[in-house]
Design a protein around this motif. Structure first.
Motif, PDB file in Angstrom:
ATOM      1  N   THR A  93      -0.025  -1.730  -7.048  1.00 58.55           N
ATOM      2  CA  THR A  93      -0.731  -1.592  -8.318  1.00 58.55           C
ATOM      3  C   THR A  93       0.171  -1.953  -9.500  1.00 58.55           C
ATOM      4  OG1 THR A  93      -0.102   0.719  -8.571  1.00 58.55           O
ATOM      5  CG2 THR A  93      -2.139   0.278  -7.386  1.00 58.55           C
ATOM      6  N   ASN A 124       7.338   6.918   7.692  1.00 56.30           N
ATOM      7  CA  ASN A 124       7.555   5.863   6.704  1.00 56.30           C
ATOM      8  C   ASN A 124       7.652   4.508   7.397  1.00 56.30           C
ATOM      9  OD1 ASN A 124       7.599   6.495   4.042  1.00 56.30           O
ATOM     10  ND2 ASN A 124       9.809   6.280   3.790  1.00 56.30           N
ATOM     11  N   GLY A 148      -1.070  -0.363   8.215  1.00 52.37           N
ATOM     12  CA  GLY A 148      -0.439   0.075   6.980  1.00 52.37           C
ATOM     13  C   GLY A 148      -1.163   1.164   6.222  1.00 52.37           C
ATOM     14  N   ASN A 187       4.089   7.926  -7.621  1.00 50.19           N
ATOM     15  CA  ASN A 187       3.346   8.032  -6.360  1.00 50.19           C
ATOM     16  C   ASN A 187       2.284   6.959  -6.192  1.00 50.19           C
ATOM     17  OD1 ASN A 187       4.678  10.433  -5.576  1.00 50.19           O
ATOM     18  ND2 ASN A 187       3.425  11.525  -7.071  1.00 50.19           N
ATOM     19  N   GLN A 188       2.158   6.064  -7.163  1.00 50.23           N
ATOM     20  CA  GLN A 188       1.108   5.054  -7.006  1.00 50.23           C
ATOM     21  C   GLN A 188       1.595   3.963  -6.062  1.00 50.23           C
ATOM     22  OE1 GLN A 188       1.612   4.093 -11.360  1.00 50.23           O
ATOM     23  NE2 GLN A 188       0.722   2.166 -10.678  1.00 50.23           N
ATOM     24  N   PRO A 189       0.635   3.317  -5.336  1.00 49.03           N
ATOM     25  CA  PRO A 189       1.053   2.242  -4.431  1.00 49.03           C
ATOM     26  C   PRO A 189       1.734   1.132  -5.224  1.00 49.03           C
ATOM     27  CG  PRO A 189      -1.271   2.797  -4.115  1.00 49.03           C
ATOM     28  CD  PRO A 189      -0.810   3.530  -5.337  1.00 49.03           C
ATOM     29  N   GLY A 218       3.365   6.517 -22.039  1.00 51.06           N
ATOM     30  CA  GLY A 218       2.843   5.601 -21.050  1.00 51.06           C
ATOM     31  C   GLY A 218       2.830   6.237 -19.679  1.00 51.06           C
ATOM     32  N   ARG A 219       3.494   7.396 -19.561  1.00 52.21           N
ATOM     33  CA  ARG A 219       3.497   8.118 -18.300  1.00 52.21           C
ATOM     34  C   ARG A 219       2.240   8.951 -18.197  1.00 52.21           C
ATOM     35  NH1 ARG A 219       7.412   9.594 -14.775  1.00 52.21           N
ATOM     36  NH2 ARG A 219       8.156   7.603 -15.475  1.00 52.21           N
ATOM     37  N   ALA A 220       1.537   8.836 -17.094  1.00 49.10           N
ATOM     38  CA  ALA A 220       0.354   9.664 -16.928  1.00 49.10           C
ATOM     39  C   ALA A 220       0.176   9.992 -15.468  1.00 49.10           C
ATOM     40  CB  ALA A 220      -0.884   8.938 -17.455  1.00 49.10           C
ATOM     41  N   ARG A 258      -1.986  10.422 -12.323  1.00 53.29           N
ATOM     42  CA  ARG A 258      -3.313   9.895 -12.017  1.00 53.29           C
ATOM     43  C   ARG A 258      -4.281  11.065 -11.924  1.00 53.29           C
ATOM     44  NH1 ARG A 258      -2.892   6.739  -6.795  1.00 53.29           N
ATOM     45  NH2 ARG A 258      -1.294   8.302  -6.432  1.00 53.29           N
ATOM     46  N   LEU A 284       0.802  -1.225   0.000  1.00 56.43           N
ATOM     47  CA  LEU A 284       0.000   0.000   0.000  1.00 56.43           C
ATOM     48  C   LEU A 284       0.840   1.281   0.000  1.00 56.43           C
ATOM     49  CD1 LEU A 284      -2.987  -0.911   2.358  1.00 56.43           C
ATOM     50  CD2 LEU A 284      -3.117  -0.348  -0.057  1.00 56.43           C
ATOM     51  N   MET A 285       2.160   1.127   0.074  1.00 53.53           N
ATOM     52  CA  MET A 285       2.996   2.340   0.070  1.00 53.53           C
ATOM     53  C   MET A 285       3.424   2.700  -1.353  1.00 53.53           C
ATOM     54  SD  MET A 285       5.378   1.799   3.416  1.00 53.53           S
ATOM     55  CE  MET A 285       6.012   3.463   3.609  1.00 53.53           C
ATOM     56  N   ARG A 330       8.425   5.497  -1.896  1.00 50.21           N
ATOM     57  CA  ARG A 330       8.635   5.218  -0.462  1.00 50.21           C
ATOM     58  C   ARG A 330       9.190   3.803  -0.290  1.00 50.21           C
ATOM     59  NH1 ARG A 330       6.344   8.992   3.388  1.00 50.21           N
ATOM     60  NH2 ARG A 330       4.730  10.253   2.412  1.00 50.21           N
ATOM     61  N   ALA A 341      -5.860   0.030  -4.448  1.00 47.57           N
ATOM     62  CA  ALA A 341      -4.879  -1.019  -4.705  1.00 47.57           C
ATOM     63  C   ALA A 341      -5.077  -1.683  -6.066  1.00 47.57           C
ATOM     64  CB  ALA A 341      -4.964  -2.073  -3.604  1.00 47.57           C
ATOM     65  N   GLN A 342      -6.103  -1.205  -6.790  1.00 48.25           N
ATOM     66  CA  GLN A 342      -6.364  -1.808  -8.097  1.00 48.25           C
ATOM     67  C   GLN A 342      -5.220  -1.550  -9.066  1.00 48.25           C
ATOM     68  OE1 GLN A 342      -9.940  -0.326  -9.947  1.00 48.25           O
ATOM     69  NE2 GLN A 342     -11.088  -1.737  -8.666  1.00 48.25           N
ATOM     70  N   ARG A 343      -4.975  -2.494  -9.911  1.00 45.62           N
ATOM     71  CA  ARG A 343      -3.987  -2.264 -10.975  1.00 45.62           C
ATOM     72  C   ARG A 343      -4.620  -1.460 -12.085  1.00 45.62           C
ATOM     73  NH1 ARG A 343      -1.181  -7.532 -12.943  1.00 45.62           N
ATOM     74  NH2 ARG A 343      -0.823  -6.137 -14.673  1.00 45.62           N
ATOM     75  N   ARG A 344      -3.960  -0.355 -12.425  1.00 42.56           N
ATOM     76  CA  ARG A 344      -4.503   0.449 -13.512  1.00 42.56           C
ATOM     77  C   ARG A 344      -3.433   0.663 -14.559  1.00 42.56           C
ATOM     78  NH1 ARG A 344      -6.964   2.689  -9.115  1.00 42.56           N
ATOM     79  NH2 ARG A 344      -5.191   4.024  -8.722  1.00 42.56           N
ATOM     80  N   VAL A 365       6.865   3.463 -14.775  1.00 39.96           N
ATOM     81  CA  VAL A 365       5.620   3.377 -14.010  1.00 39.96           C
ATOM     82  C   VAL A 365       4.762   4.566 -14.389  1.00 39.96           C
ATOM     83  CG1 VAL A 365       6.533   2.055 -12.094  1.00 39.96           C
ATOM     84  CG2 VAL A 365       6.723   4.532 -12.059  1.00 39.96           C
ATOM     85  N   LYS A 366       3.460   4.365 -14.321  1.00 34.89           N
ATOM     86  CA  LYS A 366       2.557   5.439 -14.707  1.00 34.89           C
ATOM     87  C   LYS A 366       2.780   6.648 -13.826  1.00 34.89           C
ATOM     88  CE  LYS A 366      -2.052   4.483 -16.008  1.00 34.89           C
ATOM     89  NZ  LYS A 366      -3.228   3.733 -15.552  1.00 34.89           N
ATOM     90  N   ASP A 367       2.999   6.386 -12.538  1.00 33.67           N
ATOM     91  CA  ASP A 367       3.113   7.469 -11.572  1.00 33.67           C
ATOM     92  C   ASP A 367       3.931   6.930 -10.408  1.00 33.67           C
ATOM     93  OD1 ASP A 367       2.840   9.393  -9.705  1.00 33.67           O
ATOM     94  OD2 ASP A 367       0.656   9.497  -9.771  1.00 33.67           O
TER      95      ASP A 367
END
Lengths: 271, 353
Positions: free
Chosen positions: A160, B222, B296, A155-157, B19-21, B23, A108-109, A113, B350-353, A151-153
């Motif tokens: 994903t 962290n 978490g 900052n995404q967990p 491919g970079r976007a 969110r 989830l991080m 991070r 947590a979904q994969r996008r 990676v798309k972002d």
């Protein structure tokens, strides 16, 4: 990717000097002896391949070097000094970085991070100093792009990302923080052909940068591509220990496939 | 290797590859733990604002904020502890333990109140340390360890108070030296110009701000998130998981001590049976605020929103002229809704996008 390795490799590494030396090393979990009598030397600028079937003791071996479980028999020396790691932190402080089979990420991080977890960059060294988030994002992103991962972002967990991408984050992290020894536990097991190739190139690049590499796998083909030294474990004991010049891929493959047991089996199943 | 940590990337990263976007804003906002609680807080505020005219006044708001702060102060610590993957069921009675200890020590020995304040702080930190140490040492779930502490302290509170004073409450301590001084810090009224609030409201905001900063902007934060998210992974990359968890338990007991001091200096006397059941309210505030029971994930601001919802409801039901007995039912429904919303949000994040 090679520049990251060269940049972060410790300056005093000289090819051929022993970095990690295990002598008669063993580990018991209560009454179960998972590993015994292991002699393994990891030299700077060399790849030591540890092969073995499931349950052979490969993971126990690296857990000793990476500090997850202390050894119960024999001695372990790092840079010539005897050590008894009580935690992974101590191992990391010796410049030993590990890519664990379960990757050791926190789903989830955020990706950045996770990349810097345990080795965060801070704006100062006083307690509760703020994190340098901008620098960490940039570095994590740049290191991943060097591995060909976009990676798309950032900052995404990390949960994903796909399995292969997560693996690459774990490897990029170890390469970034491992200054002396890099341990790879089954790094190609979850990967496709192309990504396995990237990992093998990294392994070779780490060797060329002067690091000592411990490469754990059950794939002799991958091992033979990069290895300088091969050790095969079976049920916690060493059954083969040879330099590259002393062994052929066929020998490794046969030994891995079961050796004499396989011959006996093929005789038994003859048709 | 510490030197390698500070090196900047050698070259500027190449232009963002395809491919970079980024969110979308919606997806980033929805990924925040406190979204559900914020929506709920707005709805509940609007609801009581509409049906209960006395709720609309500033003094009513001050009362709501005060009620919220008495929950919210401890809830910040409980939320951080839950993000760190642990529980504390003893927080409610620890509040009472510190207040009782402080009052009785000072009264029996005719000491300056500040002695009691310091001694009870030490007692609180020891309680937190023992909770944490037992949890990380034995590996027994914190639910069971702190449930034991809860019962032990509950008994000690009643037993020792009865032994010392012969009743189930402490004597009035308001004539002791240092009482007024301590009262100014822990229980004074602060005029803000347009309204007067209890000082606990301001302390609450300070603790929430510190908690948020700690969680999002420091290494410790962290480590807290990682310890709760995946303790084995966190340890493997060098996070001192045990120290983090013990620290979190001590943080909760520190905040419990703070609230205990408020109760003592606000009411001058302390009932020994106080605080039982509040541990659940703190946990509810943290969960409504988006903290996952499994650790978490969560936020300090979320716990504040959870506490605010609690404060609005306890007071709102009174202002609306309803039977306050329904309050617990409402709390249960809120918790259930919060847990379901959190589950949905977590899956979405947590979904994969």
């Amino acid at each position: 990717m090679t520049d990251t390795l060269a940049e972060h490799a410790a300056r005093d590494l000289k090819a051929g000097t022993p970095l990690v030396e295990m002598d008669g090393c063993g580990k018991s979990y209560g009454a179960i002896r998972a590993l015994e009598g292991i002699n393994l030397t990891v030299n700077a600028g060399e790849v030591a391949c540890v092969l073995g079937d499931n349950g052979a003791g490969k993971s126990t071996l690296i857990k000793i070097i990476s500090g997850l479980h202390p050894h119960t028999e024999g001695t372990v020396k790092v840079d010539g000094k005897e050590v008894h790691f009580g935690s992974p932190r101590e191992s990391l402080d010796h410049g030993i970085a590990t890519v664990y089979q379960d990757l050791a990420v926190v789903p989830l991080m955020e990706v950045w991070r996770n990349f810097f977890l345990g080795s965060e960059i801070r704006k100062g060294s006083y307690p509760l100093a703020p994190l340098d988030i901008k620098a960490m994002r940039e570095i994590a992103d740049a290191e991943l792009q060097k591995m060909g991962i976009v990676v798309k972002d950032i900052n995404q967990p990390i949960g994903t990302l796909s399995g292969g991408q997560r693996q690459c984050v774990a490897i990029a992290r170890a390469v970034y923080f491992g200054a002396r020894v890099l341990i790879l536990d089954e790094p190609t097991a979850a990967l496709g052909v192309k990504q396995s190739g990237v990992v093998l190139k990294y392994t070779a690049a780490a060797r060329d940068a002067g690091l000592g590499v411990v490469f754990i796998t059950h794939n002799p083909h991958h091992a033979y591509l990069v290895g300088d030294h091969f050790i095969i474990l079976k049920l916690g004991r060493r059954v083969l220990d040879k330099k590259r010049s002393e062994v052929t891929l066929e020998e490794l493959t046969t030994e891995m496939a079961g050796g004499q047991e396989l011959a006996a089996l093929s005789h038994e199943l003859e048709r | 290797m510490s030197s390698s940590v500070v090196t900047k990337p050698s070259a500027a990263p190449p232009a963002p590859p395809p491919g970079r976007a980024e969110r979308s804003l919606v997806s980033r906002v929805l990924a925040r733990p406190e979204v559900g609680a914020l929506a709920a807080a707005i709805v509940i505020f609007a609801f009581f604002y509409a049906i209960a005219p006395p709720f609309r006044t500033l003094p009513a708001l001050a009362t709501v904020l005060y009620a919220s702060s008495t929950i919210g102060i401890v809830a910040v610590g409980v939320a951080l502890l839950m993000i760190g993957g642990e529980f504390d069921l003893s927080a409610g009675v620890t509040v009472t333990t510190t207040a009782l200890a402080s009052a009785m020590i000072c009264y029996q020995f005719s000491l300056n109140m500040w002695v009691g304040v310091v001694v009870s702080l030490l007692i609180a930190l020891v309680i937190g340390f023992v909770n944490g140490y037992l949890v990380v040492r034995t590996g027994i779930p914190s639910f069971l360890i702190t449930l034991s502490t809860f019962f032990i302290l509950q008994g000690v509170n009643l037993g020792v108070t009865k032994l010392v004073t012969g009743t189930v409450a402490t004597p009035n301590t308001s004539n002791l030296d240092g009482f007024d001084q301590a009262r100014a810090i822990f229980a004074s009224d602060v005029p803000l110009g347009f309204m007067t609030v209890k000082v606990t409201v301001l302390w609450w905001l300070v603790f929430v701000a510190v908690g948020t900063w700690l969680l999002l902007r420091t290494r410790t934060g962290n480590w807290i998130t990682a310890s709760g998210g995946n303790a084995a992974s966190a340890r493997a990359v060098g996070v001192p998981v045990r120290r983090v968890k013990i620290g979190l338990f001590m943080g909760v007991s520190f905040l419990a001590w703070f609230l205990g001091m408020h109760l003592l200096f606000n009411f001058s006397t302390v009932q020994a049976g106080l605080g039982v059941g509040n541990e659940f309210i703190y946990i509810i505030a943290a969960v409504v605020g988006g903290a996952l029971l499994t650790g978490g994930y969560g936020s300090a601001v979320g716990s504040a929103l959870g506490a605010f919802i609690f404060g609005m409801t306890t007071q709102g039901i009174v202002y609306a002229g309803w039977d306050p007995n329904w309050f617990r039912t409402f709390l249960g429904v809120m918790l259930l809704l919060a847990v379901m919303v959190n589950l949905y949000i977590k899956n979405y994040a947590a979904q994969r996008r």
